[in-house]
Design an enzyme around this catalytic site. Structure first.
Site, PDB file in Angstrom:
ATOM      1  N   ASN A 279     -40.212 -58.078 -88.148  1.00 38.28           N
ATOM      2  CA  ASN A 279     -40.502 -57.323 -86.950  1.00 38.28           C
ATOM      3  C   ASN A 279     -42.245 -57.348 -86.753  1.00 38.28           C
ATOM      4  OD1 ASN A 279     -41.337 -55.622 -89.172  1.00 38.28           O
ATOM      5  ND2 ASN A 279     -41.177 -53.825 -87.750  1.00 38.28           N
ATOM      6  N   CYS A 281     -44.828 -55.543 -87.360  1.00 37.21           N
ATOM      7  CA  CYS A 281     -45.700 -54.957 -88.346  1.00 37.21           C
ATOM      8  C   CYS A 281     -45.420 -55.397 -89.856  1.00 37.21           C
ATOM      9  CB  CYS A 281     -45.964 -53.289 -88.272  1.00 37.21           C
ATOM     10  SG  CYS A 281     -46.490 -53.086 -86.741  1.00 37.21           S
ATOM     11  N   GLU A 283     -42.525 -54.927 -91.760  1.00 33.24           N
ATOM     12  CA  GLU A 283     -41.873 -54.178 -92.830  1.00 33.24           C
ATOM     13  C   GLU A 283     -40.287 -54.309 -92.805  1.00 33.24           C
ATOM     14  OE1 GLU A 283     -43.507 -53.010 -90.183  1.00 33.24           O
ATOM     15  OE2 GLU A 283     -42.381 -51.240 -89.158  1.00 33.24           O
TER      16      GLU A 283
HETATM   17  O1  CDP Z   1     -44.950 -44.640 -85.307  1.00 30.92           O
HETATM   18  P1  CDP Z   1     -44.105 -45.330 -84.396  1.00 30.92           P
HETATM   19  O2  CDP Z   1     -42.578 -45.026 -84.512  1.00 30.92           O
HETATM   20  O3  CDP Z   1     -44.447 -45.446 -82.657  1.00 30.92           O
HETATM   21  O4  CDP Z   1     -44.142 -47.132 -85.023  1.00 30.92           O
HETATM   22  P2  CDP Z   1     -44.709 -47.617 -86.292  1.00 30.92           P
HETATM   23  O5  CDP Z   1     -44.348 -47.222 -87.507  1.00 30.92           O
HETATM   24  O6  CDP Z   1     -46.369 -47.660 -86.158  1.00 30.92           O
HETATM   25  O7  CDP Z   1     -44.317 -49.192 -85.921  1.00 30.92           O
HETATM   26  C1  CDP Z   1     -42.765 -49.432 -86.473  1.00 30.92           C
HETATM   27  C2  CDP Z   1     -42.553 -50.581 -85.516  1.00 30.92           C
HETATM   28  O8  CDP Z   1     -42.333 -50.320 -84.145  1.00 30.92           O
HETATM   29  C3  CDP Z   1     -43.558 -51.774 -85.632  1.00 30.92           C
HETATM   30  O9  CDP Z   1     -43.299 -52.572 -86.827  1.00 30.92           O
HETATM   31  C4  CDP Z   1     -43.044 -52.638 -84.265  1.00 30.92           C
HETATM   32  O10 CDP Z   1     -41.914 -53.285 -84.632  1.00 30.92           O
HETATM   33  C5  CDP Z   1     -42.682 -51.353 -83.520  1.00 30.92           C
HETATM   34  N1  CDP Z   1     -43.739 -51.390 -82.540  1.00 30.92           N
HETATM   35  C6  CDP Z   1     -43.776 -51.791 -81.247  1.00 30.92           C
HETATM   36  O11 CDP Z   1     -43.237 -52.702 -80.900  1.00 30.92           O
HETATM   37  N2  CDP Z   1     -45.174 -51.683 -80.362  1.00 30.92           N
HETATM   38  C7  CDP Z   1     -45.837 -50.913 -80.574  1.00 30.92           C
HETATM   39  N3  CDP Z   1     -46.977 -50.608 -80.068  1.00 30.92           N
HETATM   40  C8  CDP Z   1     -45.939 -50.257 -81.996  1.00 30.92           C
HETATM   41  C9  CDP Z   1     -44.792 -50.350 -83.050  1.00 30.92           C
END
Ligand code: CDP
Length: 584
Positions: A279, A281, A283
């Site tokens: 994905n 980021c 992970e």
């Molecule tokens: O904190 P949150 O649940 O918003 O997201 P995160 O843990 O920072 O990011 C988890 C995943 O959400 C990322 O690896 C992406 O797959 C997705 N993501 C996204 O699609 N667009 C963003 N602006 C941020 C996160």
């Protein structure tokens, strides 16, 4: 489920208030919010608990479970990923943050992927792609007799499409673009972000193979191969390619690296094919057309004051309770979610991957007075994550008893080795928790603090100033607190040069920039050892970091068993999300 009148109202920190009202509350056609925080968390809790109804042998009652989920989230002990908070119980109903889509070597397949990515971005999910199957630039195209334009030119189309679609009208889509190191266009890919602003909706990572890493070690040439024909396309010197990669990462942070063979070594369902991307980021490695929903336990809230030893100062019993409940929550999310394509629904339901991780790690260490850059912290990281994995697996086994194992269980590595049965092909992932940690008011993921006091630029240029509460309290306890000192800390972010502060304070309250890179890697590796999927980790470095530093970080990631790594050198780009006072 009707919202009960006696729900505990939600207490929001100031930043959470801003984030929720800008992005998360359901809004009417006039843009006015249709819910408050209590309404939001009840909407999510009741929608996810309602899935229990599908399972006749469920050990939980949906109405009781809805209350438990509500309390779990609103006490900030656990939060599901952003799309679940935004979309559970709504018409959209897409709840997963992570997707991987295949990009095939034909115009039809490429533009199908562009379209599917657009649909996912609209629903708040992020997409990862491998461009490794595309024929290299300048190779022949059979149907027209013309020449192909290569992965980079198509990557630009994905980037532009993303630019035009704001995720769910709230956040811009995020993408991961991956190219294998043995693709003939690899050098162009490595240099793709040379000009600032290029491909800015993408994180780029090079997929490094074990063979390539061995060739770097020995200083040998390695072969390139055209993916569409299997034809050999000459060789490159592995060490030279690695050097350019390191140089570019020093310049702009991109590309990162993923160890693709390692990712596939841990593929729980190899019978369904290889994993070629993660994905955005990094992970969550996934199969093509697979999605995964994530959730994070807030470790900051598990500190028990007044106990002597480190082990006694963590509320393990509460952690166990949170994990059991969270795994059930995340498994229900799989069924509650509506995915944008039938292919995705099928893949997700076959493997039922979930990704439970942590946030608030640095905050827990602050409370325990353990320096992030110490062997004690690394040991504790392993202990905490080992516990989460064990309890997470126990919870997944319990669910398998009630609901059956994931449908692909028999053909999976667990089925083959008779290790299960589990309800989920993967259970643990450590996400960045960029937004979740703001809501919960804790440090993000397993990262050290960026600064002890800093300004956060979020949405529309808004600036939020934050002082770490544990740092502030410690200063007060040690009678070191003063307004003047706080101003200085906001300017600097760090206390390392403040010699009037006791040494033990400076040892404990370290920030990302104060920590030697090796400790970032040791910490990532300690969490990775007990994580089914991968660990989101950026090695944040001061502007003065050298190319040698980056090289040794990439190399250490390889030696220590990480699945990939990303670096970021402070100030190497003009616009960045986090700034200390000095940086503005
Ligand atoms: O904190 P949150 O649940 O918003 O997201 P995160 O843990 O920072 O990011 C988890 C995943 O959400 C990322 O690896 C992406 O797959 C997705 N993501 C996204 O699609 N667009 C963003 N602006 C941020 C996160």
């Amino acid at each position: 489920m009707k919202q009960p009148e006696d729900l505990q109202p939600v207490v929001l920190n100031q930043n959470a208030e801003v984030v929720l009202s800008k992005r998360y509350y359901r809004k009417g056609p006039d843009g006015e919010p249709l819910e408050d925080a209590t309404g939001l968390f009840w909407r999510v809790a009741s929608a996810i608990a309602a899935e229990e109804g599908k399972y006749p042998d469920s050990s939980c009652r949906a109405d009781e479970l809805a209350r438990e989920f509500y309390d779990l989230m609103t006490s900030w002990k656990f939060l599901p990923n952003s799309p679940t908070l935004m979309n559970a119980g709504t018409d959209l109903g897409q709840l997963a943050a992570c997707f991987v889509l295949p990009v095939g070597d034909s115009i039809e397949e490429i533009f199908d992927a562009v379209k599917h990515a657009a649909m996912i971005h609209k629903s708040g999910g992020g997409t990862g792609f491998s461009f490794s199957r595309l024929r290299p630039a300048a190779s022949r195209v059979g149907s027209t007799g013309g020449v192909a334009s290569g992965p980079l030119s198509f990557l630009r189309i994905f980037n532009t499409a993303t630019e035009q679609i704001k995720q769910g009208g709230t956040r811009r889509g995020a993408n991961m673009g991956i190219l294998r190191v043995d693709h003939p266009d690899i050098l162009e890919f490595i240099r793709a972000k040379e000009r600032e602003g290029e491909f800015n909706n993408f994180n780029l990572s090079v997929a490094l193979t074990e063979d390539f890493m061995k060739a770097v070690e020995k200083g040998e040439e390695y072969p390139l191969m055209a993916p569409h024909s299997g034809e050999a396309k000459g060789t490159l010197n592995a060490r030279e390619v690695f050097e350019i990669l390191v140089q570019k990462a020093w310049e702009s942070g991109d590309p990162g690296i993923v160890f693709i063979d390692r990712i596939n070594r841990d593929n729980p369902t190899p019978a369904q094919g290889e994993m070629e991307s993660t994905n955005p980021c990094g992970e969550q490695p996934l199969l093509p057309y697979e999605a995964c929903n994530l959730g994070s336990v807030n470790l900051a809230g598990l500190y028990l004051a007044g106990h002597g030893s480190t082990a006694d100062s963590i509320d393990w019993a509460e952690l166990k309770r949170i994990i059991r409940l969270s795994v059930r929550f995340l498994d229900n999310v799989i069924d509650a979610s509506r995915y944008p394509l039938d292919r995705i629904t099928e893949t997700v339901h076959r493997n039922r991957k979930i990704g439970l991780g942590v946030m608030g790690w640095a905050d827990l260490l602050f409370q325990l007075r353990i320096p992030y850059d110490s062997q004690d912290a690394v040991k504790l990281a392993g202990r905490v994550m080992e516990f989460i994995r064990a309890e997470g697996r126990a919870a997944s086994k319990q669910l398998a008893k009630e609901r059956g194992p994931f449908p692909a269980y028999a053909e999976s590595v667990f089925g083959q080795r008779d290790l299960g049965p589990y309800r989920n092909a993967t259970i643990t992932t450590i996400a960045p928790t960029g937004t979740l940690s703001i809501l919960a008011g804790c440090s993000s993921g397993v990262e050290p603090l960026f600064a002890l006091s800093f300004a956060r630029h979020v949405m529309d240029g808004e600036r939020l100033v934050e002082v770490n509460p544990y740092f502030e309290q410690a200063l007060k306890d040690e009678q070191c607190y003063s307004e003047k000192l706080m101003e200085a800390v906001t300017q600097k972010g760090s206390v390392q040069t403040m010699e009037h502060l006791p040494q033990h304070m400076r040892d404990v309250f370290v920030t990302a920039m104060d920590i030697e890179p090796v400790w970032h890697l040791k910490m990532q590796a300690a969490f990775q050892e007990y994580t089914d999927n991968a660990v989101s980790k950026t090695v944040n470095l001061p502007n003065s970091a050298t190319i040698d530093d980056i090289r040794s970080i990439y190399w250490m990631a390889y030696e220590r068993g990480c699945k990939g790594v990303t670096v970021y050198r402070d100030g190497c780009k003009q616009s960045q999300v986090l700034c200390t006072g000095d940086g503005e």
